[in-house]
Design an enzyme around this catalytic site. Structure first.
Site, PDB file in Angstrom:
ATOM      1  N   ASP A  86       1.140  -1.322  -0.143  1.00 34.86           N
ATOM      2  CA  ASP A  86       0.292   0.094   0.412  1.00 34.86           C
ATOM      3  C   ASP A  86       1.071   0.749   0.171  1.00 34.86           C
ATOM      4  O   ASP A  86       2.073   1.015   0.724  1.00 34.86           O
ATOM      5  CB  ASP A  86      -1.136   0.322   1.278  1.00 34.86           C
ATOM      6  CG  ASP A  86      -0.197  -0.120   3.125  1.00 34.86           C
ATOM      7  OD1 ASP A  86       1.275  -0.461   2.734  1.00 34.86           O
ATOM      8  OD2 ASP A  86      -0.913   0.522   3.355  1.00 34.86           O
ATOM      9  N   GLU A 108      -0.483  -1.076   6.252  1.00 33.62           N
ATOM     10  CA  GLU A 108       0.888  -0.185   6.459  1.00 33.62           C
ATOM     11  C   GLU A 108       0.619   1.178   6.649  1.00 33.62           C
ATOM     12  O   GLU A 108       1.159   1.271   8.104  1.00 33.62           O
ATOM     13  CB  GLU A 108       2.676  -1.021   6.015  1.00 33.62           C
ATOM     14  CG  GLU A 108       3.440  -0.368   7.604  1.00 33.62           C
ATOM     15  CD  GLU A 108       3.956   1.249   7.073  1.00 33.62           C
ATOM     16  OE1 GLU A 108       4.973   0.984   7.914  1.00 33.62           O
ATOM     17  OE2 GLU A 108       4.087   1.775   6.209  1.00 33.62           O
TER      18      GLU A 108
HETATM   19  N1  BES Z   1       8.774   3.697   5.101  1.00 34.18           N
HETATM   20  C1  BES Z   1       7.699   4.692   6.355  1.00 34.18           C
HETATM   21  C2  BES Z   1       8.193   4.376   8.295  1.00 34.18           C
HETATM   22  C3  BES Z   1      10.319   5.487   7.851  1.00 34.18           C
HETATM   23  C4  BES Z   1      10.258   6.325   6.688  1.00 34.18           C
HETATM   24  C5  BES Z   1      10.908   4.210   7.900  1.00 34.18           C
HETATM   25  C6  BES Z   1      11.150   6.972   7.077  1.00 34.18           C
HETATM   26  C7  BES Z   1      11.859   5.456   7.746  1.00 34.18           C
HETATM   27  C8  BES Z   1      12.109   6.093   7.533  1.00 34.18           C
HETATM   28  C9  BES Z   1       6.634   4.092   6.416  1.00 34.18           C
HETATM   29  O1  BES Z   1       6.090   3.444   4.975  1.00 34.18           O
HETATM   30  C10 BES Z   1       5.607   4.828   7.048  1.00 34.18           C
HETATM   31  O2  BES Z   1       5.498   5.606   7.241  1.00 34.18           O
HETATM   32  N2  BES Z   1       4.745   4.733   8.173  1.00 34.18           N
HETATM   33  C11 BES Z   1       3.888   5.381   8.592  1.00 34.18           C
HETATM   34  C12 BES Z   1       2.864   4.399  10.010  1.00 34.18           C
HETATM   35  C13 BES Z   1       2.122   4.418  10.447  1.00 34.18           C
HETATM   36  C14 BES Z   1       0.558   5.258   9.741  1.00 34.18           C
HETATM   37  C15 BES Z   1       1.791   4.489  11.558  1.00 34.18           C
HETATM   38  C16 BES Z   1       4.858   6.420   9.739  1.00 34.18           C
HETATM   39  O3  BES Z   1       5.730   6.358  10.602  1.00 34.18           O
HETATM   40  O4  BES Z   1       4.248   7.728   9.537  1.00 34.18           O
HETATM   41 MN    MN Z   2       6.748   2.221   3.685  1.00 31.78          MN
END
Ligand code: BES
Ligand code: MN
Length: 459
Positions: free
Chosen positions: A91, A154
């Site tokens: 997603d 995710e």
């Molecule tokens: N890939 C990201 C997390 C991330 C961002 C890791 C930058 C390392 C560097 C992930 O897909 C994401 O954006 N997660 C969300 C999770 C939330 C919706 C629970 C986030 O961090 O906002």
């Molecule tokens: Mn991600």
């Protein structure tokens, strides 16, 4: 087949891999808006088909409360090999605001050495890198057993994934989880992430009059809900950038002197880095912590969205009946998302004026996670990266959240090794998201090397 042949296979098939990634990116698999349900299903099936094409067994698209989980298994050539569970998500975040994209978000376009599309880095590019690294390594017999778990929730906080994991413990049994949903500090700085922040997400609604009012007739007797919301929000930080929710810092694990020292070694000046990445005139935040500490090891409270009143072009003299804010906290060990929700409620009870009524919705949430960097998997990945980039990886704390890491730790007792091959200017969650293709290529090489090095390290 040898490592060198697997690496050669990567080189020779690069253009095909890129074309397959572009096809994946054309599917607008936005998880948060219902209108993309069919696209989500398409993306899940696309992943399942790719796994079947790899020769995976037991490939399944398993329905959940919302979006399906895709699973597949590839056995190692040798019986005693360890098992790597590869996590990914198909997603993506919504592409809006659309007018700020130079080329449309779901029409992947190469400009210079970057590929532009929603999900290019976060994380279809990383999913594809994993699939293709396995394809290259599988060519002549896999050195490790591989299991894939690729989910579709995710970006909305993985609300159904814990249930799936709990119900499929045997299916998911592994020696380590490889999670490439993090990123690199720069193209020449391979990076292993050893900590993620958690998240607690809220929607706060403030209600004033029972309908919109003429601001001339009623201004002066009615507390404007937009103003009341702004006042509440303004009180959520003190003048030093500290969050004022009662008890917010009680469980925050302090950084050791050793870790502060380790985090201070970066190949660049962090203040300059953050200024350049963001374009803000000056950084903000708790003065007694460095920017790296503030984004990696300190909790925050952010306003993610605001809505009230008349927001079209032109003027309208109105007292809106309603105001809304999306608020989220990034959490660090050992904060608990449920306790933070209670702290926000306590703050609102103490500070909301009698002139309005408020409601709070608790949305996605998950705890922070820390992983041990002395495990065989992390050491094998470090060596794989050093062989690929010619320099040792940096170990960093990441400010973003990936709920599955904590879920796997809690439910399966399974540690994740976190990496990824996106760059800081990849524009995650923003217009013009992009993937730096030379780094992507190196990432696949590092993963292939990891598959070869891990069995020795784990022995
Ligand atoms: N890939 C990201 C997390 C991330 C961002 C890791 C930058 C390392 C560097 C992930 O897909 C994401 O954006 N997660 C969300 C999770 C939330 C919706 C629970 C986030 O961090 O906002
Ligand atoms: Mn991600």
């Amino acid at each position: 087949m040898s490592l060198s042949q697997a690496l050669q296979y990567l080189q020779e098939n690069h253009d095909r891999f890129l074309a397959e990634l572009e096809a994946f990116l054309r599917i607008p698999s936005v998880s948060t808006t219902e209108k993309h349900a069919a696209d989500i299903a398409r993306a899940a099936n696309w992943v399942a088909d790719s796994l079947r094409a790899l020769g995976a067994q037991n490939v399944a698209v398993v329905p959940t409360g919302q979006h399906p989980v895709v699973y597949g298994f590839l056995p190692a050539a040798e019986a005693e090999a360890p098992t790597v569970l590869i996590y990914g998500h198909y997603d993506v975040q919504p592409p809006e605001p659309l007018d700020l994209w130079e080329t449309p978000p779901f029409e992947p376009t190469v400009r210079g050495d970057r590929l532009y599309a929603r999900g290019a880095t976060d994380m279809k590019g990383q999913v594809m890198a994993s699939l293709k690294a396995v394809e290259a390594a599988a060519h002549g017999g896999l050195p490790v057993n591989i299991k894939f778990i690729i989910e579709g929730e995710e970006e909305i906080g993985s609300p159904d994934l814990a249930g799936f994991i709990a119900e499929h413990k045997d299916l998911l049994a592994a020696d380590v989880c490889l999670n490439p949903d993090s990123g690199m500090l720069g193209p020449d700085w391979p990076t292993i992430t050893y900590a993620l922040r958690g998240l607690a997400y809220f929607e706060l609604r403030v209600f004033g009059p029972d309908h919109d009012l003429h601001s001339g007739i009623y201004g002066g007797v009615v507390h404007n809900p937009a103003q009341a919301l702004a006042e509440l929000i303004a009180g959520m930080h003190d003048e030093n950038g500290r969050v004022t929710l009662p008890g917010f810092y009680d469980k925050v694990r302090p950084l050791s002197a050793d870790e502060r020292e380790a985090l201070s070694h970066l190949p660049f000046d962090p203040t300059t880095f953050y200024l350049k990445q963001t374009g803000v005139p000056k950084l903000w935040g708790e003065p007694e912590y460095t920017p790296v500490e503030r984004t990696g090891a300190r909790p925050t409270l952010e306003i993610n969205g605001l809505y009230s009143g008349f927001i079209e072009k032109g003027a309208k003299t109105v007292i809106p009946s309603y105001a809304m804010a999306k608020i989220s906290c990034r959490l660090v060990p050992d904060q608990d998302p449920d306790e933070v929700a209670e702290q926000l409620k306590a703050y609102l009870k103490a500070h909301a004026p009698a002139t309005i009524r408020w409601e709070l919705d608790v949305m996605a949430g998950g705890p922070a996670s820390v992983t041990d960097i002395h495990t065989p998997a992390v050491q094998a990945l470090a060596r794989a990266m050093e062989a690929t980039w010619g320099s040792k990886p940096f170990y960093r704390r990441e400010g973003g959240s990936i709920p599955v890491v904590g879920q796997m730790q809690q439910i399966l007792g399974l540690d994740s090794v976190l990496t990824g091959f996106g760059l800081p200017d990849a524009n995650l969650h923003a217009p013009n998201e992009n993937l730096h293709l030379p780094t992507w290529q190196k990432g696949m090489e590092a993963l292939v090397r990891f598959f070869y090095l891990y069995p020795q390290a784990a022995r």
